[in-house]
Design a protein around this motif. Structure first.
Motif, PDB file in Angstrom:
ATOM      1  N   MET A 533     -36.689 -53.680  27.512  1.00 37.69           N
ATOM      2  CA  MET A 533     -37.786 -52.815  27.076  1.00 37.69           C
ATOM      3  C   MET A 533     -37.498 -51.391  27.511  1.00 37.69           C
ATOM      4  O   MET A 533     -37.043 -51.156  28.637  1.00 37.69           O
ATOM      5  N   ALA A 534     -37.732 -50.436  26.603  1.00 34.19           N
ATOM      6  CA  ALA A 534     -37.549 -49.024  26.939  1.00 34.19           C
ATOM      7  C   ALA A 534     -38.768 -48.247  26.468  1.00 34.19           C
ATOM      8  O   ALA A 534     -39.215 -48.410  25.332  1.00 34.19           O
ATOM      9  N   ILE A 535     -39.324 -47.392  27.349  1.00 34.87           N
ATOM     10  CA  ILE A 535     -40.494 -46.576  27.025  1.00 34.87           C
ATOM     11  C   ILE A 535     -40.068 -45.111  26.992  1.00 34.87           C
ATOM     12  O   ILE A 535     -39.375 -44.635  27.901  1.00 34.87           O
ATOM     13  N   PHE A 536     -40.490 -44.426  25.921  1.00 32.27           N
ATOM     14  CA  PHE A 536     -40.087 -43.040  25.690  1.00 32.27           C
ATOM     15  C   PHE A 536     -41.317 -42.137  25.681  1.00 32.27           C
ATOM     16  O   PHE A 536     -42.424 -42.558  25.348  1.00 32.27           O
ATOM     17  N   ALA A 537     -41.089 -40.862  26.013  1.00 29.57           N
ATOM     18  CA  ALA A 537     -42.178 -39.887  26.022  1.00 29.57           C
ATOM     19  C   ALA A 537     -42.604 -39.521  24.617  1.00 29.57           C
ATOM     20  O   ALA A 537     -43.762 -39.153  24.391  1.00 29.57           O
ATOM     21  N   ASP A 538     -41.671 -39.575  23.662  1.00 31.52           N
ATOM     22  CA  ASP A 538     -42.030 -39.214  22.289  1.00 31.52           C
ATOM     23  C   ASP A 538     -41.298 -40.119  21.309  1.00 31.52           C
ATOM     24  O   ASP A 538     -40.268 -40.725  21.625  1.00 31.52           O
ATOM     25  N   LEU A 539     -41.848 -40.191  20.104  1.00 34.19           N
ATOM     26  CA  LEU A 539     -41.334 -41.078  19.068  1.00 34.19           C
ATOM     27  C   LEU A 539     -39.957 -40.648  18.586  1.00 34.19           C
ATOM     28  O   LEU A 539     -39.102 -41.482  18.296  1.00 34.19           O
ATOM     29  N   ALA A 540     -39.726 -39.337  18.508  1.00 33.55           N
ATOM     30  CA  ALA A 540     -38.443 -38.849  18.004  1.00 33.55           C
ATOM     31  C   ALA A 540     -37.291 -39.350  18.869  1.00 33.55           C
ATOM     32  O   ALA A 540     -36.228 -39.735  18.355  1.00 33.55           O
ATOM     33  N   ALA A 541     -37.486 -39.370  20.193  1.00 37.06           N
ATOM     34  CA  ALA A 541     -36.425 -39.845  21.087  1.00 37.06           C
ATOM     35  C   ALA A 541     -36.158 -41.324  20.881  1.00 37.06           C
ATOM     36  O   ALA A 541     -35.005 -41.771  20.894  1.00 37.06           O
ATOM     37  N   ALA A 542     -37.224 -42.101  20.663  1.00 30.88           N
ATOM     38  CA  ALA A 542     -37.037 -43.536  20.413  1.00 30.88           C
ATOM     39  C   ALA A 542     -36.293 -43.766  19.113  1.00 30.88           C
ATOM     40  O   ALA A 542     -35.380 -44.607  19.044  1.00 30.88           O
ATOM     41  N   CYS A 543     -36.654 -43.040  18.054  1.00 35.76           N
ATOM     42  CA  CYS A 543     -35.981 -43.214  16.766  1.00 35.76           C
ATOM     43  C   CYS A 543     -34.524 -42.775  16.845  1.00 35.76           C
ATOM     44  O   CYS A 543     -33.638 -43.401  16.247  1.00 35.76           O
ATOM     45  N   ALA A 544     -34.261 -41.693  17.569  1.00 41.65           N
ATOM     46  CA  ALA A 544     -32.872 -41.253  17.741  1.00 41.65           C
ATOM     47  C   ALA A 544     -32.065 -42.311  18.487  1.00 41.65           C
ATOM     48  O   ALA A 544     -30.881 -42.531  18.193  1.00 41.65           O
ATOM     49  N   THR A 545     -32.713 -42.984  19.440  1.00 43.09           N
ATOM     50  CA  THR A 545     -32.025 -44.049  20.175  1.00 43.09           C
ATOM     51  C   THR A 545     -31.716 -45.230  19.253  1.00 43.09           C
ATOM     52  O   THR A 545     -30.654 -45.844  19.366  1.00 43.09           O
ATOM     53  N   VAL A 546     -32.635 -45.537  18.342  1.00 46.74           N
ATOM     54  CA  VAL A 546     -32.370 -46.602  17.366  1.00 46.74           C
ATOM     55  C   VAL A 546     -31.105 -46.285  16.570  1.00 46.74           C
ATOM     56  O   VAL A 546     -30.218 -47.132  16.396  1.00 46.74           O
ATOM     57  N   GLU A 547     -31.003 -45.049  16.089  1.00 49.05           N
ATOM     58  CA  GLU A 547     -29.821 -44.657  15.324  1.00 49.05           C
ATOM     59  C   GLU A 547     -28.562 -44.760  16.178  1.00 49.05           C
ATOM     60  O   GLU A 547     -27.506 -45.200  15.712  1.00 49.05           O
ATOM     61  N   ARG A 548     -28.695 -44.352  17.445  1.00 51.25           N
ATOM     62  CA  ARG A 548     -27.531 -44.395  18.341  1.00 51.25           C
ATOM     63  C   ARG A 548     -27.092 -45.839  18.584  1.00 51.25           C
ATOM     64  O   ARG A 548     -25.902 -46.131  18.636  1.00 51.25           O
ATOM     65  N   ILE A 549     -28.057 -46.734  18.712  1.00 50.10           N
ATOM     66  CA  ILE A 549     -27.734 -48.155  18.901  1.00 50.10           C
ATOM     67  C   ILE A 549     -27.022 -48.704  17.682  1.00 50.10           C
ATOM     68  O   ILE A 549     -25.994 -49.384  17.784  1.00 50.10           O
ATOM     69  N   MET A 550     -27.564 -48.404  16.494  1.00 49.57           N
ATOM     70  CA  MET A 550     -26.981 -48.947  15.279  1.00 49.57           C
ATOM     71  C   MET A 550     -25.578 -48.408  15.030  1.00 49.57           C
ATOM     72  O   MET A 550     -24.741 -49.075  14.423  1.00 49.57           O
ATOM     73  N   ALA A 551     -25.307 -47.200  15.492  1.00 54.58           N
ATOM     74  CA  ALA A 551     -23.979 -46.622  15.318  1.00 54.58           C
ATOM     75  C   ALA A 551     -23.007 -47.054  16.405  1.00 54.58           C
ATOM     76  O   ALA A 551     -21.804 -46.772  16.308  1.00 54.58           O
TER      77      ALA A 551
END
Length: 769
Positions: A533-551
């Motif tokens: 589980m990871a908690i982020f301060a903002d949604l943009a950081a979480a979405c950027a992390t999703v992209e980073r994971i998929m790449a």
């Protein structure tokens, strides 16, 4: 198909368009799979179809629905087709799109594989990609065929990372293992030990290990079609089938294939008489045609028999004769129970009657009566749908399939034979009891039925790694509009003559036929799992992390996203210590071999930390797992504290556009003054914007549909789709023209007219007038 609006996209000099972060790439249909994979390798990605003919084009492979040398593990190419551009007499036709989930009518892009439908000449294809395996090892085993067959049985039962079990009846077995080096090394030792028990000689990593099978394929395909036989056999019948091939062939006849898939290729056969004899003998063993090296004839759409209309006076009596008085409902008070599904859609009137059959034969009899009396028919499972697909049409016969709940697990073949009324979770438990796994896991799995899952092509969180329902359907038993029974699919490997029609029916929401039984592919149960589980301060950081994971080359089994409103609602409901200022939360599940799970869990935690996560927690045991997923499971009751009613949507968008899409949805929420919470399966872009409202408040109700329409427009504007897995039903039907365009809808209407010429099957659903 050019999705030029997506960022982070590369176009190569050879015409390939690669979006590594979305696991997506497009290529000219004339390109070879070999050249395509060479380009993808630079991104550590692949289309997991490696043909034995290096010069085979992508169009040729799709026409055959070929799987190549690794079809045991990866399946045929049809599983990876996301979109296509075709040249038709009316101009260019685009089908499919850049999202893994597309529950928007008939699966035309999937049905192209194996020529389930012929819509025109392929010009461009878009595929879902997979990471390149870290290591692949080949073992060549030499020995008597009888021992090789016994070894293959042991290997299939051992839950290994097998990619292929290619055999030559002359006494060769090529074993391919792929995965992390430590996994491959450990499992290679098991392979060697098993071979030793069968007194077989093994050569590890043989030079040019596949060359022998490439030469066999070259000679095989050079022969006329009437001299070669290609079939898929049940694994339990392989020994008997190969023995029949050896008996009828001569010294020059090659017999080879893949023991894991059950494919057998035989050529040349001495003469037409012995060809016919062998084909008949194999058919008695359950053999199905295999089109790995040549496209099947286009399967004909059903020919329906019109029936003379009768008066309704005797209709109820006729229906009772089929299911009995107990299982025919026609009193208005009882019919009201079937007047809605789990959506907010409302029926215009009660159905004429509800019948609850227990077998395909009973469904066929009911459909014949419905045809004779000109009754519309709505098939229904658990009623858990969220798009109004099971809401009855006025005066219709509702056929409830819940009593058709038989489950038979074939452990050796790794398939399940199930009735349409089987609860999804019951099938999952039955498979796991024998060490197998049915991955599709819609959120309603504790209530939803397999028939309903097939009707809407359900997916769930695990579809990111394992695919959607369509990827597991090998065969269907259906009842057509006139009451005739039709069976589609080979039920073995998904490469038969009518497998394309199977893909057409998946997602059709009961508008083409009533699905009564299914044969479903199962896979080995993952040995280990771990959640982060990871908690982020903002949604943009979480979405950027999703992209980073998929790449990164890691494909989690699940990658779930919750926005700030969802987190606040869950925390108010559970009081589990989620931070009040959290902007987003990711839940990431890794599963597979223990070594791979350990590596992936660590990597996911590191990627989340590098992406700015404020807090990262990794489960240490089953209790931790349950606690981490508790927040995701209670979203529905938690949201009721904000508003008593909600319109739950399930748009699907490209992974690289999630942040942009969610940001625009928040603007829609502010514009219409209705709370919208966003959560869902971030790894595959399947988002669930839930519009919260109070049905007792007329002003909120008046804003609801304009708000929903605005959300749909946002999804379409970023290259997404109206529905990932809930389907179209009645609620999204008005938006289908905007989503698909008239050209694609015209094709879908033609298909509907072939299957249902009088328009009686689930009328008023999916296709706009």
């Amino acid at each position: 198909m050019n999705y030029s609006a997506q960022p982070d996209m590369t176009t190569t000099s050879t015409g390939f368009t690669i979006n590594a972060g979305a696991l997506l790439a497009s290529a000219p249909a004339t390109a070879t799979a070999t050249a395509f994979n060479e380009a993808l390798a630079a991104y550590n990605l692949c289309l997991p179809v490696a043909p034995l003919h290096a010069d085979a084009t992508l169009a040729e492979l799709v026409a055959c629905n070929s799987g190549g040398r690794y079809r045991l593990y990866s399946g045929p190419i049809g599983r990876y087709v996301r979109a296509a551009t075709l040249e038709t007499t009316g101009g260019l036709l685009h089908v499919g799109g850049p999202t893994l989930k597309r529950a928007t009518g008939y699966n035309l892009h999937r049905a192209l594989a194996g020529q389930g439908v012929r819509l025109g000449d392929l010009r461009e294809l878009t595929f879902n990609l997979r990471p390149l395996p870290a290591m692949t090892t080949l073992h060549m085993v030499v020995g008597p065929l009888e021992r090789l067959l016994m070894l293959a049985d042991d290997l299939m039962a051992a839950n290994l990372e097998l990619r292929a079990l290619a055999f030559d009846a002359g006494g060769l077995l090529l074993i391919a293992l792929s995965g992390l080096p430590e996994v491959v090394t450990r499992q290679s030792q098991r392979v060697l030990a098993m071979a030793d028990r069968h007194q077989l000689a093994v050569t590890r990593d043989p030079a040019n290990g596949w060359r022998h099978w490439e030469e066999l394929a070259h000679r095989h395909c050079a022969l006329p079609a009437d001299q070669r036989l290609d079939v898929t056999l049940p694994r339990s019948k392989l020994a008997e089938g190969i023995a029949a091939c050896r008996q009828i062939g001569n010294a020059g006849t090659a017999i080879w294939g893949d023991l894991g898939v059950g494919s057998v290729h035989v050529a040349p056969l001495p003469d037409a008489q012995r060809y016919a004899i062998l084909k008949a003998q194999l058919a008695t063993l359950g053999a199905q045609p295999c089109y790995e090296f040549g496209p099947p004839p286009q399967p004909a759409y059903p020919t329906l028999t019109p029936r003379k209309h009768q008066t309704h006076g005797d209709c109820i009596a006729a229906l009772k004769q089929v299911v009995g008085d107990r299982y025919l409902i026609h009193h208005p008070d009882q019919l009201a129970v079937y007047g809605q599904d789990a959506s907010i859609a409302e029926a215009e009137a009660l159905p004429y009657a509800v019948a609850l059959p227990a077998s395909t034969a009973e469904v066929a009899a009911l459909m014949q009566i419905a045809a004779a009396y000109d009754l519309p028919v709505v098939s229904r499972g658990a009623g858990s749908g969220l798009a109004g697909g099971a809401v009855p049409t006025p005066g219709c016969l509702v056929i409830g399939l819940n009593r058709m709940e038989q489950i038979t697990i074939d452990r050796g073949q790794q398939v399940a034979h199930v009735g349409a009324g089987v609860i999804t979770a019951e099938l999952q438990r039955a498979a796991e009891r024998v060490g197998l796994f049915y991955p599709p896991d819609p959120s309603s799995q504790a209530a939803s039925t397999i028939g309903g899952n097939i009707a809407c092509n359900a997916g769930g969180p695990r579809c990111l790694k394992y695919g959607v329902t369509a990827d597991y359907v090998l065969g269907l038993t259906t009842v057509l509009a006139d009451g005739s029974i039709a069976r589609y699919g080979d039920g073995l490997a998904g490469q038969g003559e009518s497998d394309g029609l199977v893909q057409l029916l998946v997602g059709s929401e009961g508008t083409l036929a009533v699905i009564t039984e299914a044969t479903l592919r199962l896979i080995p149960l993952p040995r280990a799992r771990r959640t982060t589980m990871a908690i982020f301060a903002d949604l943009a950081a979480a979405c950027a992390t999703v992209e980073r994971i998929m790449a990164s080359g890691i494909i989690p089994a699940s990658l779930e996203l919750m926005d700030d409103t969802t987190i606040a609602a869950v925390e108010a409901y559970l009081r589990i210590g989620l931070p009040a200022d959290a902007g987003a939360m990711l839940l990431m599940l890794a599963d597979g071999e223990p070594e791979a799970v350990e590596r992936d869990a660590v990597a996911l935690a590191e990627l989340a930390t590098a992406g700015g996560a404020q807090r990262v927690a990794v489960a240490r045991n089953a209790t931790d797992e349950a606690n981490l997923w508790q927040a995701r499971r209670v979203i529905a009751p938690a949201l009721a504290r904000i508003r008593p009613n909600r319109l739950g949507e399930d748009i699907s968008v490209p992974v690289t556009r999630i942040a942009e899409c969610v940001g625009q949805i928040k603007q829609v929420s502010a514009t219409y003054g209705l709370p919208i919470v966003v959560f869902g399966h971030a790894g595959d872009g399947n988002l669930h914007p839930n519009i919260l409202f109070d049905a007792r408040n007329p002003t909120e109700v008046a804003r609801l549909w304009p708000c929903a329409e605005a959300v749909f427009k946002v999804a379409l504007a970023v290259g997404g789709t109206l529905s990932g897995e809930h389907g179209i039903g009645t609620l999204k039907r008005p938006f289908m023209t905007q989503a698909l365009g008239e050209a694609q809808l015209a094709v879908q209407r033609q298909i509907k007219a072939h299957f249902d010429p009088t328009g009686r099957l689930n009328p008023g659903k999916v296709l706009p007038v």
